[in-house]
Enzyme design. Structure first.
Site, PDB file in Angstrom:
ATOM      1  N   ARG A   1       0.860  -1.187   0.000  1.00 28.93           N
ATOM      2  CA  ARG A   1       0.000   0.000   0.000  1.00 28.93           C
ATOM      3  C   ARG A   1       0.903   1.247   0.000  1.00 28.93           C
ATOM      4  NH1 ARG A   1      -2.951   2.907   4.873  1.00 28.93           N
ATOM      5  NH2 ARG A   1      -3.850   4.544   3.592  1.00 28.93           N
TER       6      ARG A   1
ATOM      7  N   HIS B   1      -2.888  11.032   0.814  1.00 28.44           N
ATOM      8  CA  HIS B   1      -2.317  10.796   2.150  1.00 28.44           C
ATOM      9  C   HIS B   1      -1.705  12.124   2.638  1.00 28.44           C
ATOM     10  CE1 HIS B   1      -0.847   7.360   4.869  1.00 28.44           C
ATOM     11  NE2 HIS B   1      -0.471   8.460   5.484  1.00 28.44           N
TER      12      HIS B   1
ATOM     13  N   GLU C   1      -7.230   8.438   6.640  1.00 30.30           N
ATOM     14  CA  GLU C   1      -7.454   8.993   7.980  1.00 30.30           C
ATOM     15  C   GLU C   1      -7.995  10.422   8.008  1.00 30.30           C
ATOM     16  OE1 GLU C   1      -4.189   8.566  10.685  1.00 30.30           O
ATOM     17  OE2 GLU C   1      -4.202   6.387  10.557  1.00 30.30           O
TER      18      GLU C   1
ATOM     19  N   ASN D   1      -7.402   1.683   9.983  1.00 37.42           N
ATOM     20  CA  ASN D   1      -6.068   1.945  10.539  1.00 37.42           C
ATOM     21  C   ASN D   1      -6.210   1.964  12.057  1.00 37.42           C
ATOM     22  OD1 ASN D   1      -5.399   2.466   7.879  1.00 37.42           O
ATOM     23  ND2 ASN D   1      -4.615   4.528   8.248  1.00 37.42           N
TER      24      ASN D   1
ATOM     25  N   TYR E   1      -3.876   1.681  15.881  1.00 33.24           N
ATOM     26  CA  TYR E   1      -2.590   1.565  16.573  1.00 33.24           C
ATOM     27  C   TYR E   1      -2.717   1.365  18.072  1.00 33.24           C
ATOM     28  CZ  TYR E   1      -0.247   3.232  12.350  1.00 33.24           C
ATOM     29  OH  TYR E   1       0.232   3.344  11.070  1.00 33.24           O
TER      30      TYR E   1
ATOM     31  N   GLU F   1      -3.499  -0.285   8.266  1.00 37.89           N
ATOM     32  CA  GLU F   1      -2.312   0.153   9.009  1.00 37.89           C
ATOM     33  C   GLU F   1      -2.379  -0.370  10.432  1.00 37.89           C
ATOM     34  OE1 GLU F   1      -1.086   4.293   9.210  1.00 37.89           O
ATOM     35  OE2 GLU F   1      -1.684   4.587   7.119  1.00 37.89           O
TER      36      GLU F   1
HETATM   37  C1  NOJ Z   1      -1.128   6.952  10.442  1.00 36.37           C
HETATM   38  C2  NOJ Z   1      -0.706   7.616   9.176  1.00 36.37           C
HETATM   39  O1  NOJ Z   1      -1.502   7.179   8.117  1.00 36.37           O
HETATM   40  C3  NOJ Z   1       0.767   7.455   8.849  1.00 36.37           C
HETATM   41  O2  NOJ Z   1       1.089   8.389   7.869  1.00 36.37           O
HETATM   42  C4  NOJ Z   1       1.585   7.619  10.104  1.00 36.37           C
HETATM   43  O3  NOJ Z   1       2.963   7.570   9.816  1.00 36.37           O
HETATM   44  C5  NOJ Z   1       1.212   6.521  11.069  1.00 36.37           C
HETATM   45  N1  NOJ Z   1      -0.167   6.675  11.430  1.00 36.37           N
HETATM   46  C6  NOJ Z   1       2.018   6.517  12.352  1.00 36.37           C
HETATM   47  O4  NOJ Z   1       1.775   7.683  13.054  1.00 36.37           O
END
Ligand code: NOJ
Length: 493
Positions: free
Chosen positions: A98, A143, A188, A328, A330, A396
């Site tokens: 991607r 992006h 995002e 996405n 985290y 992500e």
């Molecule tokens: C989300 C973003 O899409 C990406 O550009 C960024 O580097 C990562 N999170 C980590 O923060």
């Protein structure tokens, strides 16, 4: 159970202060593994071969907002080194890559009146190289690197930008759609419509809080739907690809088991994710957003709700404008009810929740990224239940550490534990997850954190003119997972 952190294929890993037991379930053969990057974060060549200035070129050249004063002028130099990138992807054995296309490289004026052949050649070479290597290109159209000319005229708060980005998407489909079969329109919007504007004051732009976040997101949902409909009408029959929008959210873990905190957690998910997902799946914003923001706006003296409404025609094109759910994710936060606190107008106050981190969760080098793998499973179940059990591609997921860590055990255990939760969601909760994307292929320009925080499977030496890439331990671990479909040494036992 023993909890070690130094060997690669473990059945128990550290996740913060506690010990996490990794599942020995296995991924089905059809499951796709990939990795991701974004144009501004890796390409460099910021002013080469006809490319124009993007918002991030502008920010990094005119403000001191990036913590180490760095920029993406050269970054990983992937504009010149994309063949090496493809070699790394081959070593990993990924099914897909991607990456994003820089709008400023394809139509530098910002408008589709002039196409820059050098930019087209670059992405043709990249796409063809990937396909030759048996790797599927997954392309993000946007992006965060809007042409600066469009940023000057209001960015996505300006409704005319919808037409300009649809024109750009049309150009991309016509140039690359014969070979690109998975498209992500926007990456995002929660980050670039709601979170980034908070920092905009640092470079002299004072956006009206509580208004501009909603205008931007409103226009993004409409733009996404228009791009989706354009593809259906003009390209789908011939190109037969699929389209989604990458939505990000933390999991909102209730701070206590009180009904108010449980409701607050649900409300938070509806604000952060439902803001975009609800219109696409159900045809309008979540009821709780419509009602709460209308009430708050009235209390604050506005003659109208600060949350714009969709017209009937817009609702018709928005509902169902996706082929899969792109997520996405985290990290997570604890979420408590704050409905008695009415702050100043701002998206961040309008949800009436308070968020904080559980000290028991593990840390990373990014303050916002704490390690709570269970949050991903809970989030996947929430999406299944709230959004009609969609096919989900995780577009992500990744871990931040410091520059120079090659024996990146923190990242290995993060991937192990988060993938473990993906497996449980799929095989025990019946969530239809079909793909997983590790962020990121290599260390790169991490926005406001510059090069101080690293997410790569490959280390990049930003001091070397060559931007030398070196595999970290996590690259070997991920390669092994892709080959064996298994997270530990004990699968099937
Ligand atoms: C989300 C973003 O899409 C990406 O550009 C960024 O580097 C990562 N999170 C980590 O923060």
């Amino acid at each position: 159970m023993q909890c070690l952190s130094t060997i690669l294929v473990l059945s128990a890993v550290f996740a913060g202060s506690s010990c996490y037991e990794v599942t020995n379930l296995t991924f089905p053969a059809s499951f796709l593994f990939g990795t991701a990057t974004a144009a501004y974060q890796i390409e460099g060549a910021w002013n080469e071969s006809g490319k124009s200035v993007s918002r991030w070129d502008h920010i990094t050249h005119t403000s001191s907002i990036v913590v180490d004063g760095s920029n993406g002028d050269v970054a990983c130099d992937s504009y010149h080194k994309y063949k090496e990138d493809i070699e790394m992807l081959k070593q990993l054995g990924v099914d897909f890559y991607r990456f994003s296309i820089a709008w400023t490289r394809i139509i530098p004026s910002g408008f589709a009146n002039d196409i820059n052949q050098a930019g087209v050649d670059y992405y043709n070479n990249l796409i063809d190289g990937l396909l030759e290597a048996g790797i599927e290109p997954w392309v993000t159209m946007y992006h965060w690197d809007i042409p600066q000319v469009l940023n000057y005229i209001g960015d996505f708060s300006n409704p005319y930008t919808i037409d300009y980005v649809v024109d750009y998407a049309d150009v991309l489909f016509s140039l690359f759609g014969d070979r690109v079969k998975t498209w992500i329109t926007f990456n995002e919007p929660l980050s670039f419509c709601a979170h980034f504007p908070l920092s905009s004051a640092a470079f002299g732009v004072h956006l009206p809080a509580g208004i501009s976040e909603y205008l931007c997101s409103h226009n993004i949902v409409i733009a996404h739907a228009k791009i989706y409909r354009l593809y259906q009408l003009k390209y789908k029959w011939e190109q037969n690809g699929r389209i989604s929008i990458a939505l990000n959210t933390e999991y909102a873990e209730p701070a206590t088991d009180s009904p108010a905190d449980i409701e607050a957690s649900n409300r938070k998910l509806l604000y952060d994710l439902g803001w975009y997902a609800y219109p696409l799946v159900h045809g309008d914003y979540p009821r709780v957003m419509i009602d709460t923001i209308r009430n708050l706006s009235a209390i604050q003296g506005f003659p109208f709700s600060r949350l714009p409404m969709f017209t009937l025609n817009e609702k018709v094109i928005i509902r169902g404008a996706y082929d899969f759910f792109a997520l996405n994710h985290y990290t997570s936060s604890l979420t408590a009810d704050a409905s008695s606190v009415i702050g100043s107008p701002s998206f961040l106050n309008d949800d009436l929740v308070e968020q904080f981190k559980d000290p028991a969760w593990g840390n990373s080098s990014a303050s916002w990224l704490t390690v709570y793998p269970e949050g991903l499973r809970k989030l996947l179940v929430h999406i299944k239940e709230t959004y009609n059990d969609p096919e989900i591609a995780i577009t992500e997921n990744g871990f931040a550490d410091e520059p120079g860590v090659l024996n990146d055990v923190g990242r290995v255990s993060y991937y192990q534990s988060y993938l473990s939760e993906v497996l449980k969601a799929m095989l025990e909760d019946g969530v239809k997850v079909t793909a997983y994307t590790a962020w990121s292929l290599m260390d790169n320009f991490e926005w406001y954190n510059g090069y101080t925080v690293r997410f790569g499977l490959y280390y990049v030496d930003f001091d070397s003119p060559d931007r030398t890439r070196t595999a970290k331990e996590s690259a070997g671990y991920y390669r092994n997972v892709i080959q064996t479909r298994c997270l530990t040494e004990n699968c099937g036992t």
